[in-house]
Scaffold this active site. Structure first.
Site, PDB file in Angstrom:
ATOM      1  N   SER A 131      -7.307   4.479   8.988  1.00 29.22           N
ATOM      2  CA  SER A 131      -7.924   4.642   7.688  1.00 29.22           C
ATOM      3  C   SER A 131      -7.355   3.363   6.648  1.00 29.22           C
ATOM      4  O   SER A 131      -7.974   2.306   6.299  1.00 29.22           O
ATOM      5  CB  SER A 131      -8.045   5.931   6.979  1.00 29.22           C
ATOM      6  OG  SER A 131      -8.370   5.834   5.722  1.00 29.22           O
ATOM      7  N   HIS A 156       1.027  -1.237  -0.078  1.00 26.04           N
ATOM      8  CA  HIS A 156      -0.093  -0.034  -0.013  1.00 26.04           C
ATOM      9  C   HIS A 156       0.851   1.069   0.037  1.00 26.04           C
ATOM     10  O   HIS A 156       1.779   1.241   0.893  1.00 26.04           O
ATOM     11  CB  HIS A 156      -0.845   0.066   1.311  1.00 26.04           C
ATOM     12  CG  HIS A 156      -1.797   0.950   1.301  1.00 26.04           C
ATOM     13  ND1 HIS A 156      -2.952   0.984   0.529  1.00 26.04           N
ATOM     14  CD2 HIS A 156      -1.665   2.461   1.821  1.00 26.04           C
ATOM     15  CE1 HIS A 156      -3.821   2.074   0.837  1.00 26.04           C
ATOM     16  NE2 HIS A 156      -2.946   3.156   1.403  1.00 26.04           N
ATOM     17  N   ARG A 187     -13.923  13.880   6.682  1.00 25.42           N
ATOM     18  CA  ARG A 187     -12.332  14.226   7.047  1.00 25.42           C
ATOM     19  C   ARG A 187     -12.004  15.273   5.735  1.00 25.42           C
ATOM     20  O   ARG A 187     -11.452  16.280   5.785  1.00 25.42           O
ATOM     21  CB  ARG A 187     -11.534  13.203   6.999  1.00 25.42           C
ATOM     22  CG  ARG A 187     -11.411  12.493   8.337  1.00 25.42           C
ATOM     23  CD  ARG A 187     -10.489  11.226   8.404  1.00 25.42           C
ATOM     24  NE  ARG A 187      -9.174  11.548   7.958  1.00 25.42           N
ATOM     25  CZ  ARG A 187      -8.438  10.662   7.483  1.00 25.42           C
ATOM     26  NH1 ARG A 187      -8.728   9.382   7.234  1.00 25.42           N
ATOM     27  NH2 ARG A 187      -7.154  11.025   6.924  1.00 25.42           N
ATOM     28  N   ASP A 231     -14.783   3.697   7.320  1.00 21.75           N
ATOM     29  CA  ASP A 231     -13.643   4.609   6.501  1.00 21.75           C
ATOM     30  C   ASP A 231     -14.424   5.355   5.357  1.00 21.75           C
ATOM     31  O   ASP A 231     -13.931   6.703   5.261  1.00 21.75           O
ATOM     32  CB  ASP A 231     -12.486   3.682   5.934  1.00 21.75           C
ATOM     33  CG  ASP A 231     -11.491   4.396   5.422  1.00 21.75           C
ATOM     34  OD1 ASP A 231     -10.900   5.496   6.268  1.00 21.75           O
ATOM     35  OD2 ASP A 231     -11.143   4.457   4.014  1.00 21.75           O
ATOM     36  N   LYS A 267      -8.309  -0.849   6.074  1.00 19.76           N
ATOM     37  CA  LYS A 267      -8.497  -1.653   4.801  1.00 19.76           C
ATOM     38  C   LYS A 267      -7.764  -2.705   4.524  1.00 19.76           C
ATOM     39  O   LYS A 267      -8.012  -3.671   4.128  1.00 19.76           O
ATOM     40  CB  LYS A 267      -8.588  -0.332   3.822  1.00 19.76           C
ATOM     41  CG  LYS A 267      -9.681   0.560   3.841  1.00 19.76           C
ATOM     42  CD  LYS A 267      -9.479   1.643   3.029  1.00 19.76           C
ATOM     43  CE  LYS A 267      -8.618   2.503   3.335  1.00 19.76           C
ATOM     44  NZ  LYS A 267      -8.482   3.963   2.656  1.00 19.76           N
TER      45      LYS A 267
HETATM   46  N1  URA Z   1      -5.223   6.845   2.515  1.00 16.37           N
HETATM   47  C1  URA Z   1      -5.870   6.435   2.956  1.00 16.37           C
HETATM   48  O1  URA Z   1      -6.509   5.226   2.721  1.00 16.37           O
HETATM   49  N2  URA Z   1      -6.660   7.140   4.030  1.00 16.37           N
HETATM   50  C2  URA Z   1      -5.835   8.225   4.524  1.00 16.37           C
HETATM   51  O2  URA Z   1      -6.299   8.625   5.384  1.00 16.37           O
HETATM   52  C3  URA Z   1      -4.770   8.677   3.462  1.00 16.37           C
HETATM   53  C4  URA Z   1      -4.412   7.982   2.516  1.00 16.37           C
END
Ligand code: URA
Length: 421
Positions: free
Chosen positions: A182, A81, A167, A160, A186
């Site tokens: 966040s 990621h 946000r 999220d 995931k």
């Molecule tokens: N990527 C994400 O999935 N969430 C964030 O808060 C920032 C970058």
């Protein structure tokens, strides 16, 4: 109860696991209003959260939706990621390289929002490519060819989706515990056994300085490890655009050139390092041995072969990839390139139509910018610096952001500010 929780966090006190679970479940089911949630997010951005609170928030978010079960894929599944950058197409190079060496990668990706591009948008620039496939087909693909990239299922961490959207419009994006929870909720929901995090640092990243990036990395790695998933964070430079292109189909072409061994040197090295950590985690071998294997498969074409196999498997036709007209921009003088305004470039590409301002905006896959020079390159007057791909340069330049336009006038400008005798 929510009012007490907001006051507690606003006073800098730690929230309990029960309070955090209460907030997440009641915000997702609509019992807590956006107004109250905004107050709480503001308090978290102001006072941050402890590691325990951030972990509890991550797990509460993880439990808000589906968890993908990858147990029918044999072997160690490794996820990767990136926290988001400009021209960040690393997945298209890193994943095929690692997959060509036997690593199993079942990746769920998102779309771009704000100044960062999204892997799913880039893949959708390839005619025919399917980003939504059933979980069974997703798992079959990884069993068949070692890799798949699909868009996140609707019900993957709904907490999220809702919190991120809030946000985004309330100035609460750049908070370390909010970013960590966040991303990690995931990643944990996506079901892989091990995780490589590419934490971007610099002018074109959420984390502008190394101290913040280290803090974010530490928390994310601790969350992953505590949840039984070996996690490693690589902090990488995001001061300058990655590779030679920014924009959806242009980035796919750039990834192919990189897999052909003809990519930008720094971008190629970044991809080698990230792929090597995936291989090292999957096979429990040293990073040095993994680097040797990855370099071999980069330069012998196995990585490119895997990329093409993956695109074809998901229905894509690379021969139909389209880019727009390229308008060439030349250097006014000779010298060395010592800076590139990465954010301005990102805004230009977004304004050309490659990215979204709002979640449901449609995008143009054919537009973008190709870079012909990088930091410390020597240029002569009239050397080609950039190609801007668009069929609408006049309209796009019409809204070039030189002026700030506000609702109210400011004080009259003073010309003479002071006289000293
Ligand atoms: N990527 C994400 O999935 N969430 C964030 O808060 C920032 C970058």
């Amino acid at each position: 109860m929510i009012k007490d929780i907001i006051t507690k966090k606003d006073n800098g006190l730690e929230l309990t696991k029960e309070e955090i679970e209460y907030v997440v479940s009641n915000y997702v089911n609509g019992s807590i209003s956006d107004e109250d949630m905004t107050l709480l997010l503001n308090a978290i951005t102001k006072n941050s959260m402890s590691i325990e609170e951030t972990y509890d928030l991550t797990i509460a978010m993880l439990n808000s939706g589906d968890k993908i079960d990858l147990s029918s894929i044999e072997g160690i599944k490794v996820d990767k990621h990136s926290t988001g950058g400009i021209g960040d197409k690393t997945s298209f190079v890193v994943l095929p390289l690692a997959a060509s060496l036997g690593v199993k990668i079942a990746k769920m990706s998102g779309r771009g929002l704000g100044f960062t591009g999204g892997t799913i948008d880039k893949l959708e620039s390839i005619p025919g490519f399917k980003t939504s496939i059933s979980t069974n087909d997703f798992i079959k693909e990884v069993n068949d060819i070692n890799m798949a990239i699909v868009s996140q299922t609707e019900n993957l961490v709904p907490a999220d989706k809702k919190i991120y959207a809030l946000r985004d419009v309330t100035g609460n994006v750049e908070s370390i515990p909010l970013i960590a929870s966040s991303i990690m909720s995931k990643k944990l929901a996506s079901g892989s056994d091990k995780i490589v995090l590419d934490v971007k640092v610099g002018k074109g990243a959420f984390m502008k300085n190394i101290e913040d990036a280290k803090r974010l990395s530490r928390i994310m790695v601790d969350i992953g490890n505590k949840h039984g998933k070996e996690t490693i964070a690589i902090l990488t430079n995001m001061d300058y655009p990655l590779g030679n292109a920014v924009g959806n189909s242009l980035e796919v072409e750039d990834a192919i050139k990189t897999l052909e061994g003809k990519g930008d040197k720094n971008f190629t090295n970044l991809c080698i390092i990230l792929a090597s950590y995936m291989v090292s985690l999957a096979k429990s071998i040293s990073i040095e041995d993994a680097i040797d294997m990855v370099k071999t498969n980069l330069y012998n074409g196995e990585g490119l072969k895997k990329f093409k196999e993956f695109i074809k498997y998901q229905g894509g036709d690379l021969s139909k990839l389209e880019t727009n007209y390229g308008i060439e921009i030349y250097s006014r003088k000779s010298g060395y390139i010592t800076d590139i305004d990465t954010m301005k470039l990102a805004m230009l590409v977004r304004n050309l139509g490659a990215g979204r301002i709002n979640k449901d905006d449609s995008i143009d896959h054919t537009v973008g910018v190709e870079l012909f020079k990088h930091i410390n390159d020597k240029v002569e007057e009239n050397d080609l610096l950039l190609k801007v791909y668009t069929d609408d340069i006049v309209n796009k330049l019409k809204y070039l952001n030189l002026f700030t336009i506000s609702d109210n006038k400011i004080e009259d400008i003073k010309i003479v500010l002071d006289i000293i005798k």
